[in-house]
Design a protein around this motif. Structure first.
Motif, short mmCIF file in Angstrom:
data_model
loop_
_atom_site.label_atom_id
_atom_site.label_comp_id
_atom_site.label_asym_id
_atom_site.label_seq_id
_atom_site.Cartn_x
_atom_site.Cartn_y
_atom_site.Cartn_z
N PHE A 4 32.64 40.75 39.31
CA PHE A 4 33.31 41.42 40.42
C PHE A 4 34.21 40.46 41.18
O PHE A 4 35.35 40.78 41.51
CB PHE A 4 32.29 42.06 41.37
CG PHE A 4 32.92 42.73 42.55
CD1 PHE A 4 33.54 43.96 42.42
CD2 PHE A 4 32.91 42.12 43.80
CE1 PHE A 4 34.14 44.58 43.51
CE2 PHE A 4 33.50 42.72 44.89
CZ PHE A 4 34.12 43.96 44.74
N LEU A 5 33.70 39.28 41.51
CA LEU A 5 34.50 38.28 42.23
C LEU A 5 35.71 37.84 41.41
O LEU A 5 36.80 37.63 41.95
CB LEU A 5 33.63 37.09 42.62
CG LEU A 5 32.54 37.38 43.66
CD1 LEU A 5 31.67 36.16 43.88
CD2 LEU A 5 33.13 37.87 44.95
N ALA A 6 35.53 37.69 40.11
CA ALA A 6 36.65 37.33 39.24
C ALA A 6 37.70 38.45 39.23
O ALA A 6 38.91 38.18 39.31
CB ALA A 6 36.16 37.05 37.82
N PHE A 7 37.23 39.70 39.15
CA PHE A 7 38.15 40.84 39.20
C PHE A 7 38.90 40.87 40.53
O PHE A 7 40.11 41.09 40.57
CB PHE A 7 37.37 42.14 38.98
CG PHE A 7 38.23 43.37 39.05
CD1 PHE A 7 39.02 43.75 37.98
CD2 PHE A 7 38.23 44.16 40.20
CE1 PHE A 7 39.81 44.88 38.04
CE2 PHE A 7 39.02 45.29 40.27
CZ PHE A 7 39.81 45.66 39.19
N ALA A 8 38.18 40.67 41.63
CA ALA A 8 38.79 40.68 42.96
C ALA A 8 39.81 39.56 43.10
O ALA A 8 40.87 39.75 43.70
CB ALA A 8 37.71 40.56 44.03
N ALA A 9 39.51 38.40 42.56
CA ALA A 9 40.44 37.27 42.64
C ALA A 9 41.71 37.56 41.84
O ALA A 9 42.82 37.22 42.28
CB ALA A 9 39.77 36.00 42.13
N LYS A 10 41.58 38.19 40.69
CA LYS A 10 42.75 38.51 39.87
C LYS A 10 43.57 39.66 40.47
O LYS A 10 44.77 39.74 40.26
CB LYS A 10 42.32 38.89 38.45
CG LYS A 10 41.87 37.72 37.62
CD LYS A 10 41.50 38.18 36.23
CE LYS A 10 41.00 37.01 35.41
NZ LYS A 10 40.60 37.42 34.06
N ASN A 11 42.90 40.54 41.18
CA ASN A 11 43.57 41.72 41.75
C ASN A 11 43.53 41.69 43.27
O ASN A 11 43.25 42.71 43.92
CB ASN A 11 42.90 42.99 41.22
CG ASN A 11 43.03 43.12 39.74
OD1 ASN A 11 44.11 43.35 39.23
ND2 ASN A 11 41.92 42.94 39.03
N TRP A 12 43.83 40.57 43.85
CA TRP A 12 43.72 40.40 45.30
C TRP A 12 44.64 41.35 46.06
O TRP A 12 44.31 41.82 47.14
CB TRP A 12 43.99 38.95 45.70
CG TRP A 12 45.41 38.51 45.43
CD1 TRP A 12 45.90 37.96 44.29
CD2 TRP A 12 46.50 38.64 46.33
NE1 TRP A 12 47.24 37.72 44.42
CE2 TRP A 12 47.64 38.13 45.67
CE3 TRP A 12 46.64 39.13 47.63
CZ2 TRP A 12 48.89 38.10 46.25
CZ3 TRP A 12 47.89 39.10 48.22
CH2 TRP A 12 49.00 38.59 47.54
N LEU A 13 45.81 41.66 45.50
CA LEU A 13 46.74 42.56 46.18
C LEU A 13 46.15 43.97 46.27
O LEU A 13 46.27 44.64 47.30
CB LEU A 13 48.07 42.59 45.42
CG LEU A 13 49.24 43.24 46.13
CD1 LEU A 13 49.49 42.59 47.49
CD2 LEU A 13 50.48 43.18 45.28
#
Length: 141
Positions: A4-13
């Motif tokens: 989840f954190l990796a997904f959030a970091a990649k899709n921060w916008l």
């Protein structure tokens, strides 16, 4: 959780937009509650009008009003509101339902009425669009 954190970091916008929208919704709802103006749907409005507990005030322009309005509604155009608000003084202790085409213009007028000392003020949620969508009667004059 790491995924989840990796997904959030990649899709921060995407997450920034989500939190901005969430903050806007929460702020809008808090402001609506603080104004003291409740939103009612067409069925609630019909109930209040039929029980003779409410007065309908339509804030649309006269041409819009003539094209179709709620039975016994008083036309008090938004442009003339500040000058003509005294016409509503006899309704200060009754519920005053304010409507427009979509519910946006009437919200500002409902807030002004509440600040002017009207006891019970409601905004017709969705305005005349929701009224006609509910197949409720409209007077054309």
């Amino acid at each position: 959780m790491d995924q989840f954190l990796a997904f959030a970091a990649k899709n921060w916008l995407l997450f920034a937009a989500f939190f901005a929208i969430l903050a806007t919704l929460i702020t809008t709802e808090i402001l609506r509650l603080m104004r003291g103006v409740r939103s009612i749907d067409p069925q609630q409005a019909v109930r209040l009008l039929n029980d003779d507990e409410a007065t309908m005030v339509d804030v649309r322009d006269p041409a819009e009003f003539r094209a179709g309005h709620i039975t016994d509604a008083r036309n008090l155009p938004l442009k003339e509101f500040d000058r003509r608000v005294s016409e509503l003084d006899r309704y200060r202790e009754r519920t005053v339902i304010v409507c427009c085409q979509s519910g946006a213009r009437s919200q500002s007028v409902a807030t002004k009425l509440k600040k002017a000392g009207f006891a019970k003020v409601a905004n017709l949620s969705g305005g005349m669009q929701s009224w006609t969508s509910a197949n409720l009667p409209v007077v054309r004059k």
